[in-house]
Design an enzyme around this catalytic site. Sequence first.
Site, PDB file in Angstrom:
ATOM      1  CG  ASP A   4      -1.656   1.239   1.488  1.00 46.86           C
ATOM      2  OD1 ASP A   4      -1.659   2.105   0.596  1.00 46.86           O
ATOM      3  OD2 ASP A   4      -2.266   1.367   2.573  1.00 46.86           O
ATOM      4  CE  LYS A  61      -1.401   7.418  -3.433  1.00 47.87           C
ATOM      5  NZ  LYS A  61      -1.862   6.432  -2.437  1.00 47.87           N
ATOM      6  CD  GLU A  90      -5.176   3.733  -2.064  1.00 46.11           C
ATOM      7  OE1 GLU A  90      -6.061   4.437  -1.542  1.00 46.11           O
ATOM      8  OE2 GLU A  90      -4.067   4.180  -2.405  1.00 46.11           O
ATOM      9  CG  ASP A 136      -9.530   5.111   1.900  1.00 46.78           C
ATOM     10  OD1 ASP A 136      -8.989   5.738   2.821  1.00 46.78           O
ATOM     11  OD2 ASP A 136      -8.890   4.612   0.967  1.00 46.78           O
TER      12      ASP A 136
END
Length: 534
Positions: free
Chosen positions: A10, A72, A173, A195
Site C-alpha cells: 500500500d 503522491k 485500494e 476510506d
Amino acid sequence: MSEEIVVGIDLGTTNSCVAVMIDSQVVVIPDEQGRRIQSSIVSFMEDGSLVIGNEAQRELVADPRNTIFSAKRFIGYPFDSKEARKLRAQLPYKVIKGEDQNSMIEIRGEAFALPEISALVLHRMKDLAEQYLGVEVNQAVITVPANFNDSQRQMTKLAGELAGLEVLRILNEPTAAALAYGYGKGLDAKLAIYDLGGGTFDMTVLQASGNVFEVKSTAGDTYLGGDDFDNRLTRVILIYLQNHYDFSIEKQPHLRGQIKHIAELVKKGLSVRDKFKLSQQIRLLEYPEPVELNLVMSRELFKKQCSDIIDRSFTICDEAFSRVPFDAKEIDDVILVGGSTRVPLVKSMVEDYFGKAPRTDIDPDEVVAVGAAIQGAMLGAPFSVEQLKHNPLLLDVTPVSIGIMTVQGICEVLIKKNTAVPCEESKVFTTTVDQQTVVKIQVFQGESRVANDNVKLGELELIGIRPAPRGEVKIEVIFEVDTDGLVSVKAKDLDTGLAHETRVKVSTGYSEENVSQMKERLDASGVGAVELTK
Ligand code: AMP
C-alpha cells in the site's frame, strides 16, 4: 503465474505498508523496531545519504526543504494545473517544472521526478520484506486510489519498476480492502468501503458474491481528509495564541507548520480520550523566552470545529449510492480504511449514515496492504486445488470516464465512469479532407464536457491512411482498459481489415532516456544495499 513470492504494497500519501501471504495467512511486515507502518517520507541528507520512512519524520522539522512528504499528491497533475499550484503553496520543499509539464522536486540543486521519490519509498518496503523473509523480493502488487487516472497509474507502475519490482498488478485500494475483509468467507453481501486518509476521501460500493468481488460504484474527493481536521485545530490554537500574545505570524512562517504538528497530536490524543490537555512551550520571535501554550481541547470542541468536514464525506457517499439500485441503509458491512477513521466522531457519524456500526476487525492502516498481499498470493506461487476454490475474482470499474475531443472541443465519452474492467469500446473514424493520410485523435480522461478541462492522456495518430476522397476510408479505433485500469488504443482499417500503425503516447510523459537516468541515479544512491539476514 509467477513462481516467486509476491508482496502487496500500500503506497500511501502519508504512510505505506507491506504485507505478504505465508501459508494462507497474511503477515504485515514490521520494520526493525516492530512498526508495521512506514511514513512515506524521504529525506535527502547533507552528506548525500537518504533517510526513508519513519526515521525521516524527524527531518520534517529539522530540514523541511530537503524532506519530501505527500509526493503522491502531485502524481499525475501537470505543473501548471490548479491542483499542483495549490499543493505547491502548502509545501516547504521546492517543486519545479520538468519535461512534458510534469512536476519535479528540486533537492539540493538536483531535480527529481515524482516516480523517483515514490520508488525510494517502495524500495524501503521491498528492503523490509527482504530482511524479514530472508529472500529476494522482485514482484509486487501495488495499490492506488480508485480515482487514479491512467497517467497516475502508469507513474506508480514506473515507480515500482525503478525500485526493482515487477508490478504484477495495480490494484484499487478499496478493492484491496474488500478482499482483505471478505477473502475466503464466501460472502453474499453488499459492502461499503469508507476510506478517509490524510488528504483524500473515497467511497466504494461493492457486491461480494461467493468469491467474486464486484465494484458497483466509486466516488471521491481528493481534498478531504485528516489534514482538514488539523487545519481547523491549528486555527483554534492560533486564535488562542493571538489572544494571549502579541506576535506576527508573517514574520515566522515556520510557526504555522509547527502548530499544525501540535494540532495533529491533539487530534490523535482526542481519538483515545475525551479531553486533551495541551501544555507546550512555543518560541515567538517577539518574546525573549518561550511562551506557554496551555489549552484544554475536548471532543465537544472537535465536533463543533470538524463535523461539517465529515458531513462533506456523506455528500460523496450519496453520489456513490446514486449510481446503484439500493441505498446506504441496505449495506451489509461498512469497512473503514485510512488513519482518519480512527477519529471517534467519524465512526459515530458513519454509523448514523449507514444505520449500522462499521467493522473494524482489520486495522484501517493495514487493510489495503493485506488485500494487496492476498492478490499477490493469487498471482504468485502456484496454488493447490484447495486454495483455488478460494481464488477470488475481482471485478473492478473504471474510476474516470475516457473520451476523445471532437471538433468543437467537446469530450465525447467512449468508456463511461464505473464501467467494469477489463473493457473495450470502439468508434469509427473517417477522413474529413480529400486525400487525407493522417487522423489525429486526442484522448482525455475526466467528467467535464469540455475536453480541455479533463486530463489529456495522450494523442493517437493514425498514419499511412489510404489516400481517398473524404469520408471514404473508415477506421475503427478500439479503446481498451485492462485490469490495472490502464488504457491502450488500437486501430483497424474497416475496408482492408489491416491494423493501422498507431502512435499513442498514453504514458507517464517520461522518455526512455529519462527513465534510464532515473534508474542509474537510484542504483547509485546505494538504496537497497541490504544484507539478507535470514
Ligand atoms: P492515511 O492517509 O490513511 O495514512 O491517514 C493519515 C491521516 O490519518 C492523517 O491525517 C493522520 O493525522 C490521521 N490519523 C492517524 N492516526 C490517527 C488517530 N489515531 N486519530 C486521528 N487521526 C489519525
